[in-house]
Scaffold this motif. Structure first.
Motif, mmCIF file in Angstrom:
data_model
loop_
_atom_site.group_PDB
_atom_site.id
_atom_site.type_symbol
_atom_site.label_atom_id
_atom_site.label_comp_id
_atom_site.label_asym_id
_atom_site.label_seq_id
_atom_site.Cartn_x
_atom_site.Cartn_y
_atom_site.Cartn_z
ATOM 1 N N LEU A 324 0.758 -1.346 -0.261
ATOM 2 C CA LEU A 324 -0.105 -0.022 0.259
ATOM 3 C C LEU A 324 0.804 1.396 0.064
ATOM 4 O O LEU A 324 0.613 2.266 -0.689
ATOM 5 C CB LEU A 324 -0.842 0.067 1.208
ATOM 6 C CG LEU A 324 -2.086 -0.993 1.143
ATOM 7 C CD1 LEU A 324 -2.856 -1.191 2.430
ATOM 8 C CD2 LEU A 324 -2.870 -1.242 -0.078
ATOM 9 N N ALA A 325 1.897 1.081 0.728
ATOM 10 C CA ALA A 325 2.808 2.485 0.848
ATOM 11 C C ALA A 325 3.628 2.468 -0.595
ATOM 12 O O ALA A 325 3.679 3.894 -1.219
ATOM 13 C CB ALA A 325 4.065 2.127 1.804
ATOM 14 N N MET A 326 3.832 1.565 -1.330
ATOM 15 C CA MET A 326 4.432 1.763 -2.763
ATOM 16 C C MET A 326 3.438 2.087 -3.671
ATOM 17 O O MET A 326 3.608 2.840 -4.601
ATOM 18 C CB MET A 326 5.151 0.215 -3.087
ATOM 19 C CG MET A 326 6.352 0.051 -2.452
ATOM 20 S SD MET A 326 7.623 1.085 -2.845
ATOM 21 C CE MET A 326 7.910 0.789 -4.509
ATOM 22 N N GLY A 327 2.165 1.571 -3.520
ATOM 23 C CA GLY A 327 1.046 1.956 -4.157
ATOM 24 C C GLY A 327 0.585 3.345 -3.797
ATOM 25 O O GLY A 327 0.301 4.055 -5.065
ATOM 26 N N ILE A 331 0.939 5.860 -7.034
ATOM 27 C CA ILE A 331 -0.245 6.810 -7.552
ATOM 28 C C ILE A 331 0.164 8.353 -7.430
ATOM 29 O O ILE A 331 -0.245 9.111 -8.135
ATOM 30 C CB ILE A 331 -1.338 6.678 -6.401
ATOM 31 C CG1 ILE A 331 -2.123 5.228 -6.835
ATOM 32 C CG2 ILE A 331 -2.532 7.716 -6.207
ATOM 33 C CD1 ILE A 331 -3.154 4.631 -5.610
ATOM 34 N N SER A 332 1.052 8.582 -6.566
ATOM 35 C CA SER A 332 1.487 9.894 -6.371
ATOM 36 C C SER A 332 2.282 10.379 -7.813
ATOM 37 O O SER A 332 2.341 11.656 -8.147
ATOM 38 C CB SER A 332 2.650 10.210 -5.217
ATOM 39 O OG SER A 332 3.864 9.424 -5.777
ATOM 40 N N ARG A 333 2.739 9.588 -8.663
ATOM 41 C CA ARG A 333 3.344 9.917 -9.598
ATOM 42 C C ARG A 333 2.226 10.614 -10.785
ATOM 43 O O ARG A 333 2.282 11.100 -11.798
ATOM 44 C CB ARG A 333 4.058 8.690 -10.419
ATOM 45 C CG ARG A 333 5.311 8.195 -9.440
ATOM 46 C CD ARG A 333 5.767 6.898 -10.096
ATOM 47 N NE ARG A 333 6.289 7.069 -11.127
ATOM 48 C CZ ARG A 333 7.063 5.695 -11.957
ATOM 49 N NH1 ARG A 333 6.849 4.831 -11.189
ATOM 50 N NH2 ARG A 333 7.361 6.014 -13.009
ATOM 51 N N HIS A 334 0.944 9.876 -10.375
ATOM 52 C CA HIS A 334 -0.250 10.646 -11.220
ATOM 53 C C HIS A 334 -0.879 11.874 -10.619
ATOM 54 O O HIS A 334 -1.943 11.911 -10.749
ATOM 55 C CB HIS A 334 -1.322 9.364 -11.364
ATOM 56 C CG HIS A 334 -0.949 8.230 -11.916
ATOM 57 N ND1 HIS A 334 -0.845 8.199 -13.395
ATOM 58 C CD2 HIS A 334 -0.395 6.963 -11.766
ATOM 59 C CE1 HIS A 334 -0.314 7.164 -13.984
ATOM 60 N NE2 HIS A 334 0.015 6.443 -12.717
ATOM 61 N N LYS A 335 -0.150 12.315 -9.762
ATOM 62 C CA LYS A 335 -0.712 13.696 -8.914
ATOM 63 C C LYS A 335 -1.741 13.442 -7.976
ATOM 64 O O LYS A 335 -2.645 14.171 -7.749
ATOM 65 C CB LYS A 335 -1.013 14.689 -10.003
ATOM 66 C CG LYS A 335 -0.005 15.060 -11.032
ATOM 67 C CD LYS A 335 1.131 15.774 -10.429
ATOM 68 C CE LYS A 335 2.262 16.322 -11.407
ATOM 69 N NZ LYS A 335 3.473 16.917 -10.862
ATOM 70 N N VAL A 336 -1.551 12.357 -7.317
ATOM 71 C CA VAL A 336 -2.372 11.886 -6.166
ATOM 72 C C VAL A 336 -1.906 11.892 -5.153
ATOM 73 O O VAL A 336 -1.263 10.699 -4.838
ATOM 74 C CB VAL A 336 -3.479 10.853 -6.550
ATOM 75 C CG1 VAL A 336 -4.353 10.482 -5.431
ATOM 76 C CG2 VAL A 336 -4.135 11.114 -7.744
ATOM 77 N N LEU A 337 -2.238 12.483 -3.970
ATOM 78 C CA LEU A 337 -1.115 12.210 -2.712
ATOM 79 C C LEU A 337 -2.244 11.379 -1.852
ATOM 80 O O LEU A 337 -3.460 11.333 -1.443
ATOM 81 C CB LEU A 337 -1.069 13.461 -1.959
ATOM 82 C CG LEU A 337 -0.628 13.347 -0.677
ATOM 83 C CD1 LEU A 337 0.894 12.836 -0.485
ATOM 84 C CD2 LEU A 337 -0.534 14.852 0.257
ATOM 85 N N ALA A 343 -6.886 3.175 1.903
ATOM 86 C CA ALA A 343 -7.794 3.876 0.886
ATOM 87 C C ALA A 343 -7.349 3.266 -0.732
ATOM 88 O O ALA A 343 -8.214 3.076 -1.460
ATOM 89 C CB ALA A 343 -7.668 5.298 0.711
ATOM 90 N N VAL A 344 -5.946 2.775 -0.612
ATOM 91 C CA VAL A 344 -5.503 2.423 -1.994
ATOM 92 C C VAL A 344 -6.098 0.850 -2.070
ATOM 93 O O VAL A 344 -6.417 0.560 -3.243
ATOM 94 C CB VAL A 344 -3.988 2.230 -1.988
ATOM 95 C CG1 VAL A 344 -3.520 1.544 -3.253
ATOM 96 C CG2 VAL A 344 -3.224 3.616 -1.910
ATOM 97 N N GLU A 345 -6.259 0.171 -0.986
ATOM 98 C CA GLU A 345 -6.819 -1.125 -0.975
ATOM 99 C C GLU A 345 -8.354 -0.925 -1.842
ATOM 100 O O GLU A 345 -8.885 -1.757 -2.578
ATOM 101 C CB GLU A 345 -6.704 -1.811 0.256
ATOM 102 C CG GLU A 345 -7.583 -3.137 0.397
ATOM 103 C CD GLU A 345 -8.957 -3.115 1.241
ATOM 104 O OE1 GLU A 345 -9.765 -3.809 0.905
ATOM 105 O OE2 GLU A 345 -8.773 -2.034 2.027
ATOM 106 N N ALA A 346 -8.952 -0.164 -1.030
ATOM 107 C CA ALA A 346 -10.318 0.177 -1.355
ATOM 108 C C ALA A 346 -10.692 0.429 -2.948
ATOM 109 O O ALA A 346 -11.821 0.288 -3.524
ATOM 110 C CB ALA A 346 -11.267 0.997 -0.549
ATOM 111 N N LEU A 347 -9.765 1.272 -3.387
ATOM 112 C CA LEU A 347 -9.836 1.459 -4.801
ATOM 113 C C LEU A 347 -10.117 0.367 -5.783
ATOM 114 O O LEU A 347 -10.612 0.350 -6.985
ATOM 115 C CB LEU A 347 -8.512 2.539 -5.217
ATOM 116 C CG LEU A 347 -8.611 3.680 -4.835
ATOM 117 C CD1 LEU A 347 -7.267 4.302 -5.145
ATOM 118 C CD2 LEU A 347 -9.586 4.655 -5.430
ATOM 119 N N GLY A 348 -9.472 -0.666 -5.479
ATOM 120 C CA GLY A 348 -9.586 -1.769 -6.011
ATOM 121 C C GLY A 348 -11.009 -2.319 -6.283
ATOM 122 O O GLY A 348 -11.314 -3.352 -7.024
#
Length: 906
Positions: A324-327, A331-337, A343-348
């Motif tokens: 999740l930290a690496m995720g 995601i931050s490389r797509h301008k999302v902090l 929450a990264v898990e819930a996105l799936g």
């Protein structure tokens, strides 16, 4: 009263109204700051270094490592003890680094959003931090200022963008307290505009319902976090920090429970159960070793600790943390902090994306959407040039607008004029007005007066340009009833399309000076002029260009998008049609929502994608009902009014460029570029991370089963111990990188965004997935134990047998990585797949085996012996049998039915 314009459009250095105010003394300001506290919302306190270390050391795995290290010291095996204890220090260091990186990122975003304020203290203007503003301070406000606290306007006239509170993009007129009592309720209407029929955004609700009530009734009140778009004024601070309208919404946030992650719930339950099983089996192992096999007590304790370490899936916290930290980093490389990595898990599993209109689907930046005269209409979209008949309308709209405005509607008019009138004689850059009639509560229109360039100076002829609310401008033009009805019908038709409408007029006036060389005596009212109506200017908050494509991708991915806005239904429907949000015509309003019970509203929500005129408590209720019906909900928004729903959603997504601190604090994700397309990129990454977590989880449980078998069975069969704590720790050093590097780096599966979201009940820790992993591991354990039995029967020594079995187990770890990367095809097909870490891991494992067998001191530490060619052949045969078992199990698994979705409990 009319007012004389300053010689320069730039505001003076000192506000005219500021000179008559002394403000607080510096001493009194310090006293109030000490008594009331800083003017800032409470944030999350960073976790201390000691707290991080304590959390690491209280993990069961690390407690067992410390116990094993202590027993090795008691037995005199210092090498083994140092090896085990150094692992603890290594993990503590890695955890500290990760925690500090996350904390620095959050603090940087908070610092960027910290406002400053210009106040009057001891009779002098001074710029201070927003957090130093106290109750009773006098704020000096100009265009572009973000208001630092709730305040009462004392002097001046302002227009304020309250969209962060109300969701409405059109600025609100503000008058001083003394004028407020005499001002009609219409003062709160959009400045000189007609929107969707006489509609204002709904006020905040819940515990903060009284904070932004009828704007007309509170036209002198200014609210923290809103922005001044026009005018100059002085206001007295009435409330700071949590006592402001923004701060009171914190009560709603505190009462809103943050939904726990499904991974957190599942992993905690599983680890608790396995921990209890490990305690029971490890105790039995100690007793069997000591009483049944007659081993020394300390040696039996080591064997029991080894079994407990083998049973506990300590990699699960590593998987959840690292993946999740690496995720979050990806995601931050797509301008999302990412503020909360769960929450990264819930996105799936996301099934519903609830979006606010203003600033999310739209730019929150007004643009001219069309012009209209009595005979014709003009729409910029698709046009190449502006027809000549619209030139006077565009020209006088520009003349009635300051050259460098801050107001979003006036900016739109200037942009439009410079684009479509470029190269014509209708652009008058640098032409300054001699006089101005400002917008007032009596006449919702403003007039700018210019010296006429068409007449000699002695003629005293003046040119007037007026814009404002259409009904006000038509009244100034003294039109008959039929003409006014025709124009207002045009206005209503535009308003139904979600457009804001201004009327534009011009006039000529000849005025004689009161004395030679003096200015003329200006009439007291705009009604004293004879205006000619030129037409209407329609403005809109345009949708973001990337939204239609992003919405289409959401639909392909099975993610339903629902608009939840405080704006007028006509505006909501118009924006939805422009971006292609939904083909369903039904719309739900806040008033209709309040009349429905939960069951009826839930049923209605299945057929509605547009919700308008919503208050904050409405959004919160909708999100809660969607979640209770089994949906995984993401909520986007940028304003304070969105904060409760942002926190209640599975994934709250706030805007970073213009969002409030309250919204960011409540949200799990922050869009740094405010791009709607970034949400879709985050959903894609969330699905990829979810897939990879499942692959890693299958691998972890499959690896642990043979380790458990090789630890427990030898005790039951009176064999020499095959695996000791040093072996298990070494295996963990292989398994952890395999999870956190190889599986995390797996590319996304083909068609990732063309499949439906995974069911809510489909957990990585579900019985079906764990059963498959256990069966994988049981087969490998059976093969390895059978191999050990055969080697023992052939007279091989314990060290030689351990070398063959342990070496094969290490290679089986690699085999399980290949087998669990893609269950849709045989393991060897993945050999050529793109993964930068896969073959590095293979090389590392081979080198590790060579080092363990080739280095005498390491071979002695591990209790191994050189296996010889016979041992290598036996290991190859065991590896081939293991591969055959894994392929057989994969084929059977593909024929099993998949789980179906099930609603989550309310």
């Amino acid at each position: 009263m009319p007012t004389r314009m300053p010689p320069s459009p730039s505001p003076p250095d000192t506000t005219p109204t500021a000179a008559s105010h002394q403000g607080l003394s510096a001493t009194e300001a310090r006293r109030r700051l000490a008594a009331d506290g800083p003017n800032m919302l409470p944030g999350s306190a960073p976790k201390s270094t000691w707290a991080i270390v304590r959390d690491v050391l209280t993990e069961p795995m690390f407690l067992m490592l410390l116990a094993a290290g202590g027993i090795y010291l008691a037995l005199g095996d210092r090498t083994e003890a140092i090896f085990l204890l150094s692992c603890v220090l290594f993990v503590i260091g890695i955890t500290l680094v990760q925690e500090r990186k996350t904390q620095r990122a959050l603090e940087s975003l908070r610092d960027l959003s910290a406002p400053r304020a210009l106040v009057i203290r001891d009779g002098q203007e001074q710029r201070i931090d927003g957090k130093s503003v106290v109750r009773g301070d006098l704020l000096v406000l100009r265009e572009g200022d973000r208001i630092a606290a709730d305040a009462q306007l004392l002097d001046g006239q302002l227009e304020v963008d309250e969209s962060l509170l109300t969701g409405e993009a059109v600025p609100v007129a503000k008058l001083p307290t003394t004028q407020d009592a005499q001002a009609p309720a219409s003062v709160g209407a959009p400045a000189a505009s007609a929107g969707p029929p006489q509609a204002r955004p709904a006020p905040l609700g819940g515990s903060a319902a009284h904070e932004v009530a009828s704007v007309g009734a509170m036209s002198s009140m200014l609210f923290a976090s809103t922005v001044v778009t026009r005018g100059v004024g002085v206001a007295q601070v009435q409330a700071t920090a949590t006592h402001t309208a923004v701060g009171r919404i914190g009560a709603d946030l505190a009462a809103t429970t943050e939904p726990p992650s499904a991974l957190q719930e599942g992993s905690r339950t599983l680890v608790r159960r396995l921990g209890a099983a490990a305690l029971v089996l490890a105790s039995a192992q100690v007793l069997l070793g000591w009483w049944w096999n007659g081993r020394p007590l300390l040696e039996s304790l080591l064997s029991g600790i080894a079994l407990a370490m083998a049973i506990l899936p300590e990699e699960i916290p590593v998987i959840l943390t690292v993946f999740l930290a690496m995720g979050a980093w990806r995601i931050s490389r797509h301008k999302v902090l990412t503020r909360r990595i769960t929450a990264v898990e819930a996105l799936g599993a996301l099934t519903v994306l609830a979006v606010d209109k203003t600033g999310t689907l739209t730019l929150n930046r007004m643009a001219v959407a069309g012009l209209a005269t009595a005979q014709a209409h003009f729409t910029p979209e698709g046009a190449n040039e502006l027809p000549e008949e619209f030139h006077p309308l565009a020209e006088f709209a520009m003349l009635a607008t300051p050259a460098d405005p801050f107001d979003p509607m006036e900016k739109a008019i200037q942009r439009f004029g410079h684009q479509w009138l470029a190269g014509t004689e209708h652009v008058h850059d640098g032409r300054e007005p001699a006089f101005e009639y400002p917008l007032s509560s009596d006449i919702l229109a403003m007039t700018r007066v210019f010296a006429s360039s068409e007449a000699a100076p002695a003629s005293d002829q003046w040119l007037l340009a007026t814009k404002g609310a259409p009904e006000a401008v038509t009244d100034l033009c003294h039109l008959d009833a039929a003409q006014q009805r025709a124009i207002l019908q045009q206005v209503e038709a535009m308003a139904e399309r979600g457009l804001r409408v201004l009327g534009v007029a011009r006039a000529r006036w000849r005025g004689a000076p009161a004395a030679p060389g003096a200015d003329p005596v200006w009439p007291q009212s705009q009604h004293d002029f004879d205006f000619e109506f030129l037409g209407l200017v329609a403005l809109a908050d345009p949708p973001r260009a990337e939204v239609p494509a992003a919405l289409a991708e959401c639909r392909r991915a099975g993610v339903r998008v629902v608009m939840m806005t405080g704006d007028h239904p006509a505006t909501a429907r118009a924006i939805a049609q422009q971006v292609g949000l939904s083909g369903r015509p039904d719309l739900l309003t806040g008033a209709e929502l309040e009349a429905l019970d939960d069951a009826t509203l839930t049923a209605r929500l299945r057929h509605v994608d547009l919700c308008a005129r919503l208050k904050p408590q409405h959004k919160l209720r909708l999100v809660q009902l969607l979640r209770a019906s089994g949906e995984v909900v993401a909520m986007t928004g940028d304003g304070v009014n969105d904060a409760p729903a942002l926190k209640a959603a599975d994934v709250g997504i706030a805007m970073g460029e213009r969002g409030t601190d309250v919204a960011r604090e409540a949200a799990a994700l922050v869009l740094l570029d405010d791009s709607f397309a970034s949400i879709v990129a985050a959903i894609r990454q969330g699905r990829r991370i979810d897939d990879n977590i499942r692959k890693a989880t299958r691998f972890v449980f499959a690896v642990h089963v043979p380790i458990i078998g090789l630890t427990l069975v030898p005790t039951l069969l009176h064999w020499p111990a095959l695996l000791l704590p040093v072996h298990i720790v070494l295996l963990e050093l292989l398994i952890d990188p395999a999870c956190s590097i190889v599986f995390e780096a797996e590319a996304e599966d083909h068609g990732l965004m063309d499949r439906a979201p995974r069911p809510v009940a489909d957990s990585p820790f579900g019985a079906r997935q764990l059963l498959f992993s256990v069966l994988q591991g049981l087969g490998l354990a059976a093969v390895l134990l059978a191999g050990q039995a055969w080697l023992t029967a052939q007279g091989w020594s314990a060290a030689q047998g351990r070398s063959v079995v342990f070496g094969t187990l290490v290679m089986c770890v690699m085999l399980l990585i290949f087998a669990n990367r893609d269950l849709s095809r045989p393991a060897w097909y993945g050999v050529t797949d793109r993964n930068p870490w896969l073959w590095r891991m293979v090389v590392a494992m081979v080198l590790l085996l060579v080092a363990m067998l080739g280095l005498p001191w390491l071979r002695s530490l591990m209790g191994l012996a050189l296996p010889g060619m016979g041992g290598l052949a036996a290991g190859a045969a065991l590896l081939a049998l293991s591969l055959a078992w894994l392929e057989l199990l994969r084929t059977v698994n593909r024929r099993w039915p998949r789980p179906s979705a099930a609603p989550r409990p309310a």
